[in-house]
Design an enzyme around this catalytic site. Structure first.
Site, mmCIF file in Angstrom:
data_model
loop_
_atom_site.group_PDB
_atom_site.id
_atom_site.type_symbol
_atom_site.label_atom_id
_atom_site.label_comp_id
_atom_site.label_asym_id
_atom_site.label_seq_id
_atom_site.Cartn_x
_atom_site.Cartn_y
_atom_site.Cartn_z
ATOM 1 N N ASN A 164 -34.809 111.076 10.411
ATOM 2 C CA ASN A 164 -34.267 109.849 9.828
ATOM 3 C C ASN A 164 -34.565 108.676 10.772
ATOM 4 O OD1 ASN A 164 -32.355 107.696 9.404
ATOM 5 N ND2 ASN A 164 -31.213 109.059 8.067
ATOM 6 N N ASP A 176 -33.768 105.420 10.225
ATOM 7 C CA ASP A 176 -32.937 104.235 9.951
ATOM 8 C C ASP A 176 -32.604 103.445 11.217
ATOM 9 O OD1 ASP A 176 -32.831 105.109 7.344
ATOM 10 O OD2 ASP A 176 -30.731 105.717 7.402
ATOM 11 N N HIS A 177 -32.370 104.165 12.318
ATOM 12 C CA HIS A 177 -31.921 103.467 13.531
ATOM 13 C C HIS A 177 -33.009 102.584 14.136
ATOM 14 C CE1 HIS A 177 -27.961 105.111 13.624
ATOM 15 N NE2 HIS A 177 -28.449 106.307 13.390
ATOM 16 N N ARG A 200 -32.462 91.652 15.738
ATOM 17 C CA ARG A 200 -33.076 90.373 16.085
ATOM 18 C C ARG A 200 -33.738 89.693 14.882
ATOM 19 N NH1 ARG A 200 -33.898 89.347 21.749
ATOM 20 N NH2 ARG A 200 -31.896 89.950 22.586
ATOM 21 N N HIS A 205 -32.594 105.643 4.469
ATOM 22 C CA HIS A 205 -31.482 105.310 3.580
ATOM 23 C C HIS A 205 -31.594 103.833 3.230
ATOM 24 C CE1 HIS A 205 -26.796 105.492 2.954
ATOM 25 N NE2 HIS A 205 -27.423 104.979 1.923
ATOM 26 N N ARG A 225 -29.834 101.094 1.839
ATOM 27 C CA ARG A 225 -28.445 100.798 1.474
ATOM 28 C C ARG A 225 -28.390 99.562 0.600
ATOM 29 N NH1 ARG A 225 -24.741 103.701 5.258
ATOM 30 N NH2 ARG A 225 -23.107 102.629 4.119
ATOM 31 N N ARG A 244 -28.762 96.848 5.278
ATOM 32 C CA ARG A 244 -28.416 96.556 6.674
ATOM 33 C C ARG A 244 -29.468 97.052 7.668
ATOM 34 N NH1 ARG A 244 -23.300 100.527 7.686
ATOM 35 N NH2 ARG A 244 -22.538 99.432 5.865
ATOM 36 N N HIS A 245 -30.245 98.072 7.287
ATOM 37 C CA HIS A 245 -31.319 98.516 8.193
ATOM 38 C C HIS A 245 -32.656 98.645 7.461
ATOM 39 C CE1 HIS A 245 -29.772 102.290 6.687
ATOM 40 N NE2 HIS A 245 -28.797 102.402 7.559
ATOM 41 N N GLU A 272 -32.556 108.486 0.881
ATOM 42 C CA GLU A 272 -31.098 108.586 0.705
ATOM 43 C C GLU A 272 -30.654 107.327 -0.004
ATOM 44 O OE1 GLU A 272 -29.100 108.906 4.401
ATOM 45 O OE2 GLU A 272 -30.096 110.751 4.933
ATOM 46 N N THR A 307 -21.470 104.514 9.119
ATOM 47 C CA THR A 307 -22.503 105.438 8.635
ATOM 48 C C THR A 307 -21.890 106.193 7.468
ATOM 49 O OG1 THR A 307 -23.940 107.278 9.256
ATOM 50 C CG2 THR A 307 -21.806 107.194 10.337
ATOM 51 N N THR A 308 -22.666 107.076 6.823
ATOM 52 C CA THR A 308 -22.122 107.817 5.684
ATOM 53 C C THR A 308 -20.958 108.679 6.176
ATOM 54 O OG1 THR A 308 -24.410 107.932 4.976
ATOM 55 C CG2 THR A 308 -22.832 109.174 3.688
ATOM 56 N N GLU A 321 -27.268 118.900 0.256
ATOM 57 C CA GLU A 321 -27.363 118.711 1.697
ATOM 58 C C GLU A 321 -25.940 118.826 2.227
ATOM 59 O OE1 GLU A 321 -29.710 115.521 3.370
ATOM 60 O OE2 GLU A 321 -28.381 115.395 5.106
ATOM 61 N N HIS A 368 -26.099 115.395 9.528
ATOM 62 C CA HIS A 368 -25.103 114.428 9.987
ATOM 63 C C HIS A 368 -24.420 114.888 11.274
ATOM 64 C CE1 HIS A 368 -23.192 110.601 9.067
ATOM 65 N NE2 HIS A 368 -22.288 111.049 9.900
ATOM 66 N N GLY A 369 -24.624 114.112 12.298
ATOM 67 C CA GLY A 369 -23.973 114.396 13.584
ATOM 68 C C GLY A 369 -24.600 115.536 14.358
ATOM 69 N N GLY A 429 -31.036 112.024 12.606
ATOM 70 C CA GLY A 429 -31.443 110.678 12.993
ATOM 71 C C GLY A 429 -30.925 110.241 14.346
ATOM 72 N N HIS A 430 -29.617 110.064 14.449
ATOM 73 C CA HIS A 430 -29.039 109.398 15.618
ATOM 74 C C HIS A 430 -29.373 110.080 16.940
ATOM 75 C CE1 HIS A 430 -25.821 107.958 18.334
ATOM 76 N NE2 HIS A 430 -26.079 106.825 17.727
HETATM 77 N N1 PXP Z 1 -28.064 113.158 6.148
HETATM 78 C C1 PXP Z 1 -27.437 112.144 5.483
HETATM 79 C C2 PXP Z 1 -27.219 112.294 4.019
HETATM 80 C C3 PXP Z 1 -27.044 110.971 6.166
HETATM 81 O O1 PXP Z 1 -26.450 109.976 5.488
HETATM 82 C C4 PXP Z 1 -27.325 110.862 7.545
HETATM 83 C C5 PXP Z 1 -26.940 109.618 8.271
HETATM 84 O O2 PXP Z 1 -27.691 108.542 7.812
HETATM 85 C C6 PXP Z 1 -27.981 111.932 8.174
HETATM 86 C C7 PXP Z 1 -28.321 113.075 7.466
HETATM 87 C C8 PXP Z 1 -28.355 111.880 9.628
HETATM 88 O O3 PXP Z 1 -27.205 111.815 10.416
HETATM 89 P P1 PXP Z 1 -27.360 111.538 11.967
HETATM 90 O O4 PXP Z 1 -27.921 110.160 12.130
HETATM 91 O O5 PXP Z 1 -25.962 111.662 12.474
HETATM 92 O O6 PXP Z 1 -28.287 112.588 12.517
#
Ligand code: PXP
Length: 239
Positions: free
Chosen positions: A7, A9-10, A18, A43, A45, A49-50, A70, A100-101, A151, A191-192, A213-214
């Protein structure tokens, strides 16, 4: 052997900080693929936002593996998905105020609207996944309304404050995988997840793809994106 969806997005979040053009998530997606990512997740949104519409359009042309979009199941997003045609859409709940979600979809409550969204996307040749908590009732409804994949939201596992609670969350994920596989639903998870906790979830088996992602982007700032993706790719494949 599980796959890794990265992911990006970040990367877009940093660019938007910026309001300029760097870093570009398009470049990040290409580097992630060269490092072995099996797919790219973004994602789009409602509040942009990103990730921006431009990112989605260009990635549709540049991503060589698989593009997973997403999105909330809104008319606007469904129209965008049908025009751009990512390989997969993962439907997620979306609240403007969240960082975040924050949880999975309530498939039971929104089943009528989700069923319509799934049918429209599938008619456009798009695979549809529903982001849901590891709850058997939600999985059964996801199956009933025709989802291709679920998922599993791994946030409660990742944020569990004690070992015992983490273990309980892991059992819920394991039971969810078993039920979904029995119903012939494909299973992704995310996620996480980070370089430590992903091993426990990957060890369950039966999960096709991890969307992360994160933790990858956090590590990438320190060691580079290529290395961060390679390290995570190895963990989801071999643990
Ligand atoms: N899956 C979904 C559906 C999400 O919304 C996210 C966060 O955007 C992720 C996976 C990835 O989560 P993380 O950034 O915590 O790895």
């Amino acid at each position: 052997m599980a796959k890794l969806g990265v992911n990006v997005d970040h990367v877009a979040t940093l660019r938007q900080a910026r309001g300029g053009s760097e870093p570009d998530p398009i470049a990040a997606a290409a580097i992630a693929e060269l490092a072995g990512a099996d797919g790219i997740t973004i994602h789009l949104r409602e509040d942009r936002r990103h990730i921006q519409d431009r990112d989605l359009k260009i990635m549709r042309q540049t991503v060589q593996t698989k593009l997973n979009l997403e999105m909330a199941a809104t008319d606007e997003m469904i129209a965008i998905a049908l025009a751009v045609k990512p390989e997969c859409c993962t439907l997620v709940p979306e609240k403007r105020a969240e960082l975040t979600t924050e949880g999975g979809l309530d498939v039971r409550i929104h089943q009528e609207a989700l069923k319509v969204a799934i049918e429209k996307l599938q008619a456009g040749g798009i695979i549809v996944s529903l982001f849901i908590d590891p709850d058997p009732d939600q999985i059964k409804v996801a199956n009933k309304i025709g989802a291709d994949y679920i998922e599993i939201h791994t946030g409660s596992f990742a944020d569990a404050p004690t070992w015992k609670e983490e273990e309980q969350e892991l059992i819920k994920i394991e039971n969810t995988v078993k039920l979904a596989r029995k119903l012939d639903l494909g299973v992704n998870a995310g996620h996480g997840l980070n370089y430590t906790n992903v091993k426990k979830v990957a060890a369950i088996g039966g999960i096709e793809e991890f969307n992360i992602g994160h933790s990858i982007m956090s590590r990438a700032i320190l060691v580079g994106l290529d290395r961060a993706v390679r390290d995570m790719s190895e963990l989801v494949r071999y643990s």
